[in-house]
Scaffold this active site. Structure first.
Site, PDB file in Angstrom:
ATOM      1  CB  CYS A 223     -13.789   9.591  14.422  1.00  0.00           C
ATOM      2  SG  CYS A 223     -12.126   9.008  14.773  1.00  0.00           S
TER       3      CYS A 223
ATOM      4  CB  CYS B 255     -14.764   4.203   9.869  1.00  0.00           C
ATOM      5  SG  CYS B 255     -15.493   4.260  11.519  1.00  0.00           S
TER       6      CYS B 255
ATOM      7  CB  CYS C 156      -8.510  -7.574  21.020  1.00  0.00           C
ATOM      8  SG  CYS C 156      -9.803  -7.860  19.792  1.00  0.00           S
TER       9      CYS C 156
ATOM     10  NE  ARG D  51     -14.514 -11.452  19.430  1.00  0.00           N
ATOM     11  CZ  ARG D  51     -13.534 -10.694  19.913  1.00  0.00           C
ATOM     12  NH1 ARG D  51     -13.169  -9.607  19.297  1.00  0.00           N
ATOM     13  NH2 ARG D  51     -12.939 -11.012  21.042  1.00  0.00           N
TER      14      ARG D  51
ATOM     15  CB  CYS E 201     -15.757  -4.985  23.233  1.00  0.00           C
ATOM     16  SG  CYS E 201     -14.585  -4.036  22.257  1.00  0.00           S
TER      17      CYS E 201
ATOM     18  CB  CYS F 150     -10.727   4.830   9.068  1.00  0.00           C
ATOM     19  SG  CYS F 150      -9.604   5.197  10.429  1.00  0.00           S
TER      20      CYS F 150
ATOM     21  CB  CYS G 105     -12.534  -5.624  25.318  1.00  0.00           C
ATOM     22  SG  CYS G 105     -11.596  -5.195  23.835  1.00  0.00           S
TER      23      CYS G 105
HETATM   24  N1  SAM Z   1     -11.486   4.484  16.963  1.00  0.00           N
HETATM   25  C1  SAM Z   1     -10.900   3.312  17.442  1.00  0.00           C
HETATM   26  C2  SAM Z   1      -9.962   2.667  16.451  1.00  0.00           C
HETATM   27  O1  SAM Z   1     -10.020   2.992  15.299  1.00  0.00           O
HETATM   28  O2  SAM Z   1      -9.192   1.808  16.865  1.00  0.00           O
HETATM   29  C3  SAM Z   1     -11.906   2.262  17.919  1.00  0.00           C
HETATM   30  C4  SAM Z   1     -13.169   2.010  17.133  1.00  0.00           C
HETATM   31  S1  SAM Z   1     -12.965   1.400  15.465  1.00  0.00           S
HETATM   32  C5  SAM Z   1     -14.615   1.514  14.851  1.00  0.00           C
HETATM   33  C6  SAM Z   1     -12.646  -0.335  15.676  1.00  0.00           C
HETATM   34  C7  SAM Z   1     -12.435  -1.185  14.467  1.00  0.00           C
HETATM   35  O3  SAM Z   1     -13.675  -1.497  13.849  1.00  0.00           O
HETATM   36  C8  SAM Z   1     -11.635  -0.611  13.326  1.00  0.00           C
HETATM   37  O4  SAM Z   1     -10.261  -0.663  13.556  1.00  0.00           O
HETATM   38  C9  SAM Z   1     -12.032  -1.514  12.174  1.00  0.00           C
HETATM   39  O5  SAM Z   1     -11.156  -2.621  12.073  1.00  0.00           O
HETATM   40  C10 SAM Z   1     -13.438  -1.962  12.551  1.00  0.00           C
HETATM   41  N2  SAM Z   1     -14.456  -1.413  11.651  1.00  0.00           N
HETATM   42  C11 SAM Z   1     -14.832  -0.122  11.560  1.00  0.00           C
HETATM   43  N3  SAM Z   1     -15.788   0.060  10.624  1.00  0.00           N
HETATM   44  C12 SAM Z   1     -16.015  -1.165  10.080  1.00  0.00           C
HETATM   45  C13 SAM Z   1     -16.892  -1.637   9.065  1.00  0.00           C
HETATM   46  N4  SAM Z   1     -17.716  -0.819   8.402  1.00  0.00           N
HETATM   47  N5  SAM Z   1     -16.885  -2.944   8.772  1.00  0.00           N
HETATM   48  C14 SAM Z   1     -16.057  -3.785   9.443  1.00  0.00           C
HETATM   49  N6  SAM Z   1     -15.215  -3.394  10.414  1.00  0.00           N
HETATM   50  C15 SAM Z   1     -15.177  -2.100  10.738  1.00  0.00           C
HETATM   51  C1  DTB Z   2     -13.501  -5.364  15.706  1.00  0.00           C
HETATM   52  O1  DTB Z   2     -12.544  -5.925  15.152  1.00  0.00           O
HETATM   53  N1  DTB Z   2     -14.700  -5.260  15.200  1.00  0.00           N
HETATM   54  C2  DTB Z   2     -15.574  -4.493  16.068  1.00  0.00           C
HETATM   55  C3  DTB Z   2     -14.678  -4.247  17.310  1.00  0.00           C
HETATM   56  N2  DTB Z   2     -13.427  -4.789  16.897  1.00  0.00           N
HETATM   57  C4  DTB Z   2     -14.541  -2.884  17.828  1.00  0.00           C
HETATM   58  C5  DTB Z   2     -16.147  -3.304  15.416  1.00  0.00           C
HETATM   59  C6  DTB Z   2     -16.917  -3.642  14.159  1.00  0.00           C
HETATM   60  C7  DTB Z   2     -17.527  -2.397  13.674  1.00  0.00           C
HETATM   61  C8  DTB Z   2     -18.427  -2.645  12.502  1.00  0.00           C
HETATM   62  C9  DTB Z   2     -18.954  -1.378  11.951  1.00  0.00           C
HETATM   63  C10 DTB Z   2     -19.877  -0.617  12.840  1.00  0.00           C
HETATM   64  O2  DTB Z   2     -20.758  -1.214  13.519  1.00  0.00           O
HETATM   65  O3  DTB Z   2     -19.796   0.620  12.855  1.00  0.00           O
HETATM   66 FE1  SF4 Z   3     -12.287   6.870  13.966  1.00  0.00          FE
HETATM   67 FE2  SF4 Z   3     -13.600   4.922  12.714  1.00  0.00          FE
HETATM   68 FE3  SF4 Z   3     -11.033   5.316  12.227  1.00  0.00          FE
HETATM   69 FE4  SF4 Z   3     -11.777   4.323  14.636  1.00  0.00          FE
HETATM   70  S1  SF4 Z   3     -12.017   3.319  12.649  1.00  0.00           S
HETATM   71  S2  SF4 Z   3     -10.283   5.927  14.232  1.00  0.00           S
HETATM   72  S3  SF4 Z   3     -13.741   5.411  14.866  1.00  0.00           S
HETATM   73  S4  SF4 Z   3     -12.701   6.769  11.774  1.00  0.00           S
END
Ligand code: SAM
Ligand code: DTB
Ligand code: SF4
Length: 339
Positions: free
Chosen positions: A52, A59, A187, A260, A96, A56, A127
């Site tokens: 990506c 992530c 959401c 949730r 989702c 962030c 979703c």
């Molecule tokens: N790329 C898209 C975005 O950022 O909206 C969709 C996927 S992103 C992984 C969805 C959400 O997962 C993020 O906005 C964040 O709130 C959550 N998330 C990502 N990594 C996480 C982690 N290690 N622990 C908890 N929540 C996480």
């Molecule tokens: C949300 O709030 N939590 C989910 C879903 N929306 C997309 C994602 C959690 C991701 C946790 C880290 C991972 O599995 O990479």
């Molecule tokens: Fe990309 Fe992860 Fe950020 Fe979503 S949360 S925009 S997957 S780096």
């Protein structure tokens, strides 16, 4: 009454109440809007993992950090539908689909819309979480029948620049507003335990509770530790009762939203999860995998819900909640088919 004019001071005062007072208020509100024995279930699938362009700092999927996550291409429609069918059989109500994108490419839209239509036809709520959307993309997803779009604000406005620099909180809020105006349910939630202060956590909830309309679903994630990302150096584990207070506050300020208890449950005791349900959480992710990290096994969740007398059911508000409790309902053990 659904209020969208909460102040930080009011939120702080609620948050700081003696726990029995806070829980009593949260429970009274929960019962007014929902059957407190019903837990909604959603299942996640990463339809495009890793690589990506966003930075962030929490992530595993950002191309900016070495996390060991392998980048993949967008999955095929048939593969996604097969996974959705398995999720349905394992007890999920909502499916989702998440992609590691800043925003979807127009050339992928036909495929994404086919996924939405196919998953709907299986009888699941749909979703998607794909990053920022244009108004045209929102219209196309609405036409395809998308029920929810997930787009989290992630943290407090003040703390946002500490966790991501390639986008702003305003960008996030713009997409949330486009989705709402396009008639797709929102959401939107965030993450706790990324080194933010207590007042940042409260401020994140106030931001959600003062949107023009509350999100239909509010995911509260506890940061799932990822090796190699910047948040690893500043993360502070959230103290269990601090989490319970956050759930209760979310329930009180957004009374009709489904809250949730999302990422982070693998690290939570059964007792902590139970307290979160008592504080007003009424949805979980089910299935062994979130996007790139683990979730409790289906069997373990079925057992926990069963021990608590909770059942898998739509968390839709209904007027006679208390009278319907337990009558002819599917027990969690029947609904969640685990090992
Ligand atoms: N790329 C898209 C975005 O950022 O909206 C969709 C996927 S992103 C992984 C969805 C959400 O997962 C993020 O906005 C964040 O709130 C959550 N998330 C990502 N990594 C996480 C982690 N290690 N622990 C908890 N929540 C996480
Ligand atoms: C949300 O709030 N939590 C989910 C879903 N929306 C997309 C994602 C959690 C991701 C946790 C880290 C991972 O599995 O990479
Ligand atoms: Fe990309 Fe992860 Fe950020 Fe979503 S949360 S925009 S997957 S780096």
């Amino acid at each position: 009454m659904i209020r969208t004019d909460w102040t930080r001071e009011e939120a702080q005062a609620l948050h700081d109440m003696p726990l029995p007072e806070l829980m009593h208020r949260a429970q009274a509100i929960h019962r007014k809007h929902f059957d407190p024995t019903a837990i909604e279930t959603a299942s996640l699938l990463s339809i495009k993992t890793g690589g990506c362009p966003e930075d962030c700092g929490y992530c595993s999927q950002s191309a900016h950090y070495k996390t060991g996550v392998k980048a993949t291409r967008l999955m095929g429609v048939d593969e996604v539908l097969a996974a959705a069918q398995r999720a349905k059989e394992a007890g999920a109500q909502r499916f989702c689909m998440g992609a590691a994108w800043r925003s979807p490419k127009d050339r992928d839209m036909d495929k994404l819309c086919d996924m939405v239509r196919g998953v709907s036809e299986l009888g699941l709520e749909t979703c998607m979480t794909l990053g920022m959307l244009t108004p045209e993309q929102v219209t196309r997803f609405k036409e395809a029948g998308l029920d929810f779009y997930n787009h989290n604000i992630d943290t407090a406005p003040n703390y946002y620049r500490e966790i991501a620099t390639t986008r702003t909180m305003e960008d996030r809020l713009d997409t949330v507003e486009l989705v709402r105006q396009g008639g797709i349910s929102v959401c939107c939630g965030g993450i706790l335990g990324m080194g933010e202060a207590e007042e940042d956590r409260i401020s994140m909830l106030v931001t959600l509770a003062t949107l023009p309309e509350h999100p239909g679903s509010v995911p509260i994630n506890v940061w799932n530790e990822i090796d190699g990302v910047p948040v690893q150096d500043r993360a502070t584990p959230i103290e269990p009762f601090a989490l319970v207070r956050m759930i209760a506050l979310a329930r009180i300020m957004m009374p009709a939203s489904v809250v949730r208890l999302s990422a982070g449950r693998t690290e939570m005791s059964d007792e902590l999860q139970a307290l979160c349900f008592l504080a007003g959480a009424n949805s979980i992710f089910v299935g062994d995998q979130l996007l790139t990290t683990k979730n409790p096994s289906t069997g373990r969740d079925a057992e926990l819900l069963n021990r608590l007398g909770l059942r898998i059911a739509p968390a839709a508000p209904h007027p006679d909640g208390e009278r319907r409790i337990g009558l002819g309902a599917l027990t969690s053990r029947e609904a969640l088919s685990g090992p």
